[in-house]
Design a protein around this motif. Structure first.
Motif, PDB file in Angstrom:
ATOM      1  N   ALA A  42      37.457  47.194  14.575  1.00 24.97           N
ATOM      2  CA  ALA A  42      38.358  46.200  13.880  1.00 24.97           C
ATOM      3  C   ALA A  42      38.418  45.033  14.472  1.00 24.97           C
ATOM      4  N   TYR A  43      37.394  44.401  14.986  1.00 27.60           N
ATOM      5  CA  TYR A  43      38.105  42.987  15.056  1.00 27.60           C
ATOM      6  C   TYR A  43      37.156  41.436  15.306  1.00 27.60           C
ATOM      7  N   SER A  44      36.989  40.725  14.903  1.00 28.13           N
ATOM      8  CA  SER A  44      35.383  40.001  14.471  1.00 28.13           C
ATOM      9  C   SER A  44      33.827  40.538  15.103  1.00 28.13           C
ATOM     10  N   ARG A  79      38.925  51.410  18.599  1.00 28.16           N
ATOM     11  CA  ARG A  79      40.323  51.353  18.565  1.00 28.16           C
ATOM     12  C   ARG A  79      41.391  51.246  19.734  1.00 28.16           C
ATOM     13  N   LEU A  80      42.356  50.231  19.390  1.00 26.79           N
ATOM     14  CA  LEU A  80      43.511  49.761  20.794  1.00 26.79           C
ATOM     15  C   LEU A  80      44.158  50.560  20.259  1.00 26.79           C
ATOM     16  N   LEU A  81      43.829  52.188  21.372  1.00 31.08           N
ATOM     17  CA  LEU A  81      44.978  53.500  21.048  1.00 31.08           C
ATOM     18  C   LEU A  81      45.809  52.951  21.467  1.00 31.08           C
ATOM     19  N   PRO A  98      38.730  46.768  28.750  1.00 27.98           N
ATOM     20  CA  PRO A  98      39.921  45.615  28.616  1.00 27.98           C
ATOM     21  C   PRO A  98      39.706  45.136  27.507  1.00 27.98           C
ATOM     22  N   TRP A  99      41.138  44.422  27.426  1.00 31.24           N
ATOM     23  CA  TRP A  99      41.220  42.928  26.456  1.00 31.24           C
ATOM     24  C   TRP A  99      40.993  42.255  27.682  1.00 31.24           C
ATOM     25  N   PRO A 100      41.317  40.966  27.651  1.00 30.86           N
ATOM     26  CA  PRO A 100      41.797  40.345  28.452  1.00 30.86           C
ATOM     27  C   PRO A 100      43.666  39.844  29.106  1.00 30.86           C
ATOM     28  N   PRO A 101      43.861  39.595  30.325  1.00 29.39           N
ATOM     29  CA  PRO A 101      45.285  39.319  29.961  1.00 29.39           C
ATOM     30  C   PRO A 101      45.902  38.827  29.155  1.00 29.39           C
ATOM     31  N   GLN A 102      47.508  39.405  28.842  1.00 32.33           N
ATOM     32  CA  GLN A 102      47.956  39.165  27.811  1.00 32.33           C
ATOM     33  C   GLN A 102      48.981  37.879  28.284  1.00 32.33           C
ATOM     34  N   GLY A 103      49.225  37.084  27.602  1.00 31.31           N
ATOM     35  CA  GLY A 103      50.046  36.096  27.819  1.00 31.31           C
ATOM     36  C   GLY A 103      50.699  35.367  26.373  1.00 31.31           C
ATOM     37  N   PHE A 123      57.287  36.997  15.927  1.00 28.56           N
ATOM     38  CA  PHE A 123      56.852  37.516  16.692  1.00 28.56           C
ATOM     39  C   PHE A 123      56.131  38.400  16.081  1.00 28.56           C
ATOM     40  N   ARG A 124      54.653  38.075  16.146  1.00 26.56           N
ATOM     41  CA  ARG A 124      53.237  38.905  15.826  1.00 26.56           C
ATOM     42  C   ARG A 124      53.434  39.942  16.336  1.00 26.56           C
ATOM     43  N   SER A 125      53.323  41.190  16.611  1.00 27.09           N
ATOM     44  CA  SER A 125      53.087  42.727  17.793  1.00 27.09           C
ATOM     45  C   SER A 125      52.374  42.702  16.813  1.00 27.09           C
ATOM     46  N   TYR A 126      51.417  44.279  17.835  1.00 28.05           N
ATOM     47  CA  TYR A 126      49.792  44.645  17.934  1.00 28.05           C
ATOM     48  C   TYR A 126      50.852  46.429  17.999  1.00 28.05           C
ATOM     49  N   ASN A 127      51.905  46.504  18.117  1.00 28.23           N
ATOM     50  CA  ASN A 127      51.765  48.683  19.039  1.00 28.23           C
ATOM     51  C   ASN A 127      53.494  48.113  19.107  1.00 28.23           C
ATOM     52  N   GLU A 159      47.603  43.298  12.366  1.00 26.85           N
ATOM     53  CA  GLU A 159      46.623  43.077  12.904  1.00 26.85           C
ATOM     54  C   GLU A 159      45.931  42.228  13.119  1.00 26.85           C
ATOM     55  N   ALA A 160      45.442  41.873  14.355  1.00 31.86           N
ATOM     56  CA  ALA A 160      44.236  40.354  14.285  1.00 31.86           C
ATOM     57  C   ALA A 160      43.683  40.221  13.374  1.00 31.86           C
ATOM     58  N   ALA A 161      42.840  40.850  12.783  1.00 34.15           N
ATOM     59  CA  ALA A 161      42.266  40.017  11.838  1.00 34.15           C
ATOM     60  C   ALA A 161      42.532  39.426  10.641  1.00 34.15           C
ATOM     61  N   VAL A 167      52.217  38.344  21.247  1.00 35.00           N
ATOM     62  CA  VAL A 167      51.738  38.070  22.911  1.00 35.00           C
ATOM     63  C   VAL A 167      50.178  38.484  22.382  1.00 35.00           C
ATOM     64  N   SER A 168      49.360  38.023  23.625  1.00 32.54           N
ATOM     65  CA  SER A 168      47.485  38.638  23.048  1.00 32.54           C
ATOM     66  C   SER A 168      46.981  37.461  23.933  1.00 32.54           C
ATOM     67  N   SER A 169      45.650  37.984  24.176  1.00 32.08           N
ATOM     68  CA  SER A 169      45.076  37.378  24.887  1.00 32.08           C
ATOM     69  C   SER A 169      44.055  36.103  24.367  1.00 32.08           C
ATOM     70  N   GLY A 170      43.731  35.321  25.780  1.00 36.56           N
ATOM     71  CA  GLY A 170      42.556  33.965  24.899  1.00 36.56           C
ATOM     72  C   GLY A 170      41.851  34.295  24.053  1.00 36.56           C
ATOM     73  N   ALA A 171      41.544  35.037  23.834  1.00 35.14           N
ATOM     74  CA  ALA A 171      40.394  35.655  23.378  1.00 35.14           C
ATOM     75  C   ALA A 171      40.793  35.798  21.768  1.00 35.14           C
ATOM     76  N   THR A 172      41.703  36.749  21.863  1.00 37.56           N
ATOM     77  CA  THR A 172      42.298  37.110  20.031  1.00 37.56           C
ATOM     78  C   THR A 172      42.663  35.359  19.434  1.00 37.56           C
ATOM     79  N   GLY A 173      43.126  34.861  20.459  1.00 36.79           N
ATOM     80  CA  GLY A 173      43.766  33.058  19.842  1.00 36.79           C
ATOM     81  C   GLY A 173      42.686  32.038  19.586  1.00 36.79           C
ATOM     82  N   LEU A 210      46.931  44.183  30.309  1.00 36.80           N
ATOM     83  CA  LEU A 210      44.663  44.250  29.642  1.00 36.80           C
ATOM     84  C   LEU A 210      45.084  45.694  28.985  1.00 36.80           C
ATOM     85  N   PRO A 211      45.705  45.906  27.281  1.00 37.22           N
ATOM     86  CA  PRO A 211      45.167  46.531  26.560  1.00 37.22           C
ATOM     87  C   PRO A 211      43.673  47.215  26.641  1.00 37.22           C
ATOM     88  N   ARG A 212      43.441  48.374  26.166  1.00 39.42           N
ATOM     89  CA  ARG A 212      41.586  48.644  26.030  1.00 39.42           C
ATOM     90  C   ARG A 212      41.707  49.184  24.901  1.00 39.42           C
TER      91      ARG A 212
HETATM   92  N1  PCA Z   1      44.081  41.218  20.937  1.00 40.38           N
HETATM   93  C1  PCA Z   1      44.441  41.767  20.402  1.00 40.38           C
HETATM   94  C2  PCA Z   1      44.730  43.143  21.352  1.00 40.38           C
HETATM   95  C3  PCA Z   1      44.910  42.893  22.688  1.00 40.38           C
HETATM   96  C4  PCA Z   1      44.383  41.039  22.541  1.00 40.38           C
HETATM   97  O1  PCA Z   1      44.139  40.965  23.153  1.00 40.38           O
HETATM   98  C5  PCA Z   1      45.299  41.782  19.077  1.00 40.38           C
HETATM   99  O2  PCA Z   1      46.353  40.548  19.254  1.00 40.38           O
HETATM  100  O3  PCA Z   1      45.328  42.353  18.322  1.00 40.38           O
END
Ligand code: PCA
Length: 327
Positions: free
Chosen positions: A34-36, A90-92, A144-149, A167-171, A189-191, A206-212, A231-233
């Motif tokens: 699902a992710y880039s 998938r992000l379960l 795991p994704w990096p810690p969520q902020g 607020f954008r949620s993912y679950n 969705e992140a995409a 709320v998400s990781s630095g990675a997705t931002g 840290l969701p997986r």
């Molecule tokens: N990125 C994904 C899930 C957790 C994360 O860090 C997202 O934001 O959709």
């Protein structure tokens, strides 16, 4: 130690199957993700695919399709369950409405560091595997994704400052957290988050630095607070009928490559954490820890959500948390 074991397992798996698999007829598995493409999960998946392809001497070729290009994130699990795709990631926790156990990795502040996340995963894995098995799915590996902020487009010092923010949620855990904080959750969705922020559908998440970083959110948002809430997986799952169609040598290679992928993915996640936080800073965002007041308030929400999760999961959930805390 773990690296040694993984590498030995992989080497043994590849060696064994190279001789076995050359006689098997070639097969290709398309693997939706699902992710880039540049995200570390996608990189890990692509490397996993290469490992299998190489290890089976081309007997089983796994080709990844990142960015939700084959199936959108929310459709990947069903596609694999029904055999439309033999394998996928998938992000379960996005399916925790189906079974609350899938939300084990999204309970605020239960396991909020990489080490804790590994411990929780060890405790939860057998139960998760059981649930997936009943759904015609085999689990291969989870990263795991990096810690969520928390991301905002203004300075936020306490929960009161969040009131009414979109607020954008993912679950459902992220939606519940937003609700407890007085925000207005909308699942995206992140995409698709860049568009959601650009059009004002959402103004925080709320998400990781990675997705931002992957989504260049500095074009729309200004602050990232390092709350380290959980840290969701992402989970790589296989359709059980597709799995059953593989010979033992091929299965051996896939399992060994999965073990290597979980190890490599974990370390990529660790390394991506600081890299992407620096990327957010370079994009002009303020990246800082949350104030003590805000962190304390969020931890209070975590206590409420832990209780709610235990109510939903009963003895199974309690057994996981007991096993996690005992280690
Ligand atoms: N990125 C994904 C899930 C957790 C994360 O860090 C997202 O934001 O959709």
């Amino acid at each position: 130690m773990r690296l040694m074991k993984s590498l030995l397992a992989t080497a043994a798996g590849i060696g064994l199957a190279a001789s076995v698999a050359t006689s098997a007829s070639a097969e290709t598995w398309d693997m939706p993700m699902a992710y880039s493409a540049t995200n570390f999960h996608s990189v890990t998946g692509a490397e996993f695919g290469k490992c299998v392809t190489k290890g089976t001497g081309g007997g089983l070729e796994i080709v990844t399709h990142p960015s939700g290009s084959l199936f959108k994130g929310n459709d990947i699990k069903r596609a694999v369950q029904t055999g439309q795709a033999p394998i996928g990631e998938r992000l379960l926790s996005a399916h925790q409405n189906e079974n609350a156990l899938f939300g084990v990795d999204s309970i605020p502040f239960l396991a909020n560091s990489f080490e804790q996340s590994e411990k929780l995963w060890k405790a939860a894995r057998p139960e998760i595997e059981k649930v997936l098995d009943e759904q015609n799915l085999k689990l291969l590996y989870a990263v795991p994704w990096p810690p969520q902020g928390l991301y905002f487009k203004k300075e936020v010092n306490e929960v009161a400052d969040m009131k009414g923010v979109k607020f954008r949620s993912y679950n459902s855990a992220t939606a519940r957290l937003a609700e407890l904080a007085g925000m207005l959750p909308v699942q995206v969705e992140a995409a698709e988050i860049s568009q959601a922020f650009a059009t004002g559908v959402a103004e925080s998440m709320v998400s990781s630095g990675a997705t931002g970083y992957d989504r260049k959110v500095w074009e729309h948002l200004t602050h990232f607070y390092e709350v380290d809430s959980w840290l969701p997986r992402n989970y790589v799952i296989v359709n059980k009928d597709s799995w059953g169609g593989l010979d033992d040598g091929t299965k051996n290679v896939v399992e060994a490559c999965a073990e290597l992928a979980s190890y490599a993915g974990y370390w990529r996640s660790v390394q991506y954490t600081d890299f992407t936080l620096n990327g957010l800073r370079a994009g002009g965002m303020t990246v800082a820890p949350a104030s003590d007041k805000m962190q304390g308030e969020l931890i209070g929400f975590g206590d409420i959500m832990t209780k709610e999760w235990l109510e939903k999961t009963g003895d199974q959930g309690k057994a996981i948390i007991d096993a996690f805390k005992a280690n």
